[in-house]
Design a protein around this motif. Structure first.
Motif, PDB file in Angstrom:
ATOM      1  N   THR A  11       0.836  -1.206   0.000  1.00  7.47           N
ATOM      2  CA  THR A  11       0.000   0.000   0.000  1.00  7.47           C
ATOM      3  C   THR A  11       0.869   1.254   0.000  1.00  7.47           C
ATOM      4  O   THR A  11       0.362   2.367   0.010  1.00  7.47           O
ATOM      5  CB  THR A  11      -0.919   0.031   1.247  1.00  7.47           C
ATOM      6  N   TYR A  12       2.186   1.081   0.004  1.00 12.44           N
ATOM      7  CA  TYR A  12       3.084   2.242  -0.033  1.00 12.44           C
ATOM      8  C   TYR A  12       3.232   2.719  -1.484  1.00 12.44           C
ATOM      9  O   TYR A  12       2.856   2.011  -2.434  1.00 12.44           O
ATOM     10  CB  TYR A  12       4.444   1.879   0.595  1.00 12.44           C
ATOM     11  N   GLU A  17       2.263   0.991  -5.166  1.00 14.19           N
ATOM     12  CA  GLU A  17       1.136   1.483  -5.974  1.00 14.19           C
ATOM     13  C   GLU A  17       1.609   1.888  -7.364  1.00 14.19           C
ATOM     14  O   GLU A  17       0.905   1.697  -8.358  1.00 14.19           O
ATOM     15  CB  GLU A  17       0.433   2.628  -5.252  1.00 14.19           C
ATOM     16  N   THR A  45       1.956  -1.259  -9.369  1.00 11.17           N
ATOM     17  CA  THR A  45       0.621  -1.718  -9.805  1.00 11.17           C
ATOM     18  C   THR A  45       0.145  -0.875 -10.992  1.00 11.17           C
ATOM     19  O   THR A  45      -0.377  -1.406 -11.977  1.00 11.17           O
ATOM     20  CB  THR A  45      -0.397  -1.606  -8.646  1.00 11.17           C
TER      21      THR A  45
END
Ligand SMILES: Cc1ncc(COP(=O)(O)O)c(C=O)c1O
Length: 408
Positions: free
Chosen positions: A56-57, A61, A64
């Motif tokens: 989630t850092y 991201e 992704t």
């Protein structure tokens, strides 16, 4: 655009050894990569390196975003929806995915899988194994003496018990195209699912999933200026939704309990384990390279070089050319130097830095049908020029004498 300009985008084509630049005529095996693709891969590792779809850092991201951008780029490139684009390792894996999911679920004893005699082993062996496992029949569409798969051949063999019709868009040996429209229409008529192997077409021509009218399409990034290790499977949404997963592991699940599991929505259901976002970054760059040059320009340049090569090679009495000359062909020209094993020919050419492939080209049933065990193949891409063909011909003229054989 000049030949030099196009060539200059590809670092390996500019790398001289002993003052000689390479003549790369093996693009059907894998294409060369332009600088911007190499840069995109390296930039991922320099700036965005993290595991996509997990953290989630910010870096995760970013990873992704890079990976998913490649999916939307691919979707718009072939006129598809992003959720129907599955990334695999290569075209072979894409085809295996269909065989081991849709095929295993739907094929029954006595059913038929129909393929053409031109198939690369990657679009043959998965069906051969599936048919053996299921007690189904593997049936081949043969070409006539003019290298055509006739309507009659299709009508006779694609029968009501045909469940899968799998065919190459363009042959990796002969460079000729399958009769796509007739095949997809016939498959629809009998209710068969179509799998089109576009590995050798999409490097040369626009592929649009809606226009093609197939159920599944497979190709590899590395044959279209992109990186190794990334393949594409596009499938019709309803089929992808109903098929079971192929590989299982991380990130392809919804919930996992001790004894069972449910699956993630498309496309994650088919992408088990850590994917390759650096390759995805490179693929996005490759797709924009093709869009910048344009298929019109690619097609025009390749046709000019292909036609020139056929004319020049036909004039060499030491060379035997295979395949038809009165129909459009793309990318590949198979040939042999008379009385010389293709590996010897390729070795002599290599001394002049002319790179051609020699062997059975992963299409042994086709070669057998052509009365050959092996042959050489010159294959072309947008960066090849008539000068490359001249270098090929000059080198071919040396082959027989270097092996102690006289003129023919
Ligand atoms: C027509 C065709 N299909 C499939 C493949 C397999 O591609 P990959 O090795 O990238 O899976 C090839 C490779 O040469 C090919 O020419």
């Amino acid at each position: 655009m000049t030949d030099e300009k196009i060539r200059s985008y590809f670092p390996q084509l500019m790398s001289e050894r002993g003052g000689i630049r390479p003549v790369y005529l093996d693009s059907a095996a894998t294409s060369q990569r332009p600088e911007e693709v190499i840069d995109a891969i390296s930039s991922f590792y320099r700036n965005n390196n993290a595991n996509p779809h997990r953290g989630t850092y910010t870096e995760a991201e970013d990873a992704t975003a890079v990976y998913e951008k490649a999916r939307t780029d691919t979707a718009s490139f072939i006129g598809a929806d992003a959720c129907d684009i599955i990334f695999t390792r290569n075209a072979s894996e894409s085809i295996n995915l269909v065989a081991y999911t849709w095929g295993m679920e739907n094929l029954r004893e006595g059913d038929r899988v129909v393929i053409t005699i031109m198939e690369h082993h990657s679009n043959l062996l998965p069906w051969q194994r599936l048919c053996r496992a299921k007690g189904a029949e593997l049936v081949y569409l043969y070409m006539n003496e003019d290298f055509e798969i006739t309507d009659r051949e299709i009508d006779e063999k694609v029968t009501s018990n045909t469940k899968i019709l799998a065919f190459t868009h363009v042959s990796n040996v002969l460079g000729i195209m399958s009769p796509v429209k007739k095949l997809t229409e016939k498959a629809r008529e009998v209710g068969a699912v179509t799998v089109v192997d576009c590995a050798q077409s999409i490097p040369h021509m626009k592929v649009d999933v809606k226009e093609m009218g197939a159920d599944f399409i497979a190709f590899s990034a590395h044959k279209m200026f992109g990186p190794f290790g990334l393949g594409v499977l596009w499938g019709r949404n309803e089929l992808l939704e109903e098929m079971p997963p192929f590989l299982s592991g991380g990130e392809m699940i919804e919930y996992v309990r001790e004894q069972d599991a449910t699956w993630a929505p498309l496309p994650a259901k088919y992408e088990a384990g850590t994917q390759d976002p650096a390759a995805a970054a490179g693929f996005s760059a490759a797709l924009s390279f093709i869009q910048r040059i344009g298929y019109d320009e690619i097609g025009k340049r390749e046709k000019a070089v292909y036609d020139y090569a056929v004319e020049r090679l036909k004039d060499l009495s030491c060379v035997e050319l295979y395949g038809p000359f009165d129909i459009e062909r793309y990318g590949a020209i198979p040939f042999n130097v008379k009385d010389v094993h293709p590996h010897d020919t390729a070795t002599v050419l290599s001394a002049d830095r002319v790179c051609v492939r020699a062997g059975h080209h992963c299409a042994q049933p086709l070669l057998k049908r052509m009365g050959l065990n092996s042959c050489c193949r010159a294959s072309f891409s947008v960066y090849n020029s008539k000068e490359d063909v001249d270098r090929l011909c000059e080198s071919l003229l040396k082959v027989r004498s270097q092996l102690g054989l006289g003129d023919v």
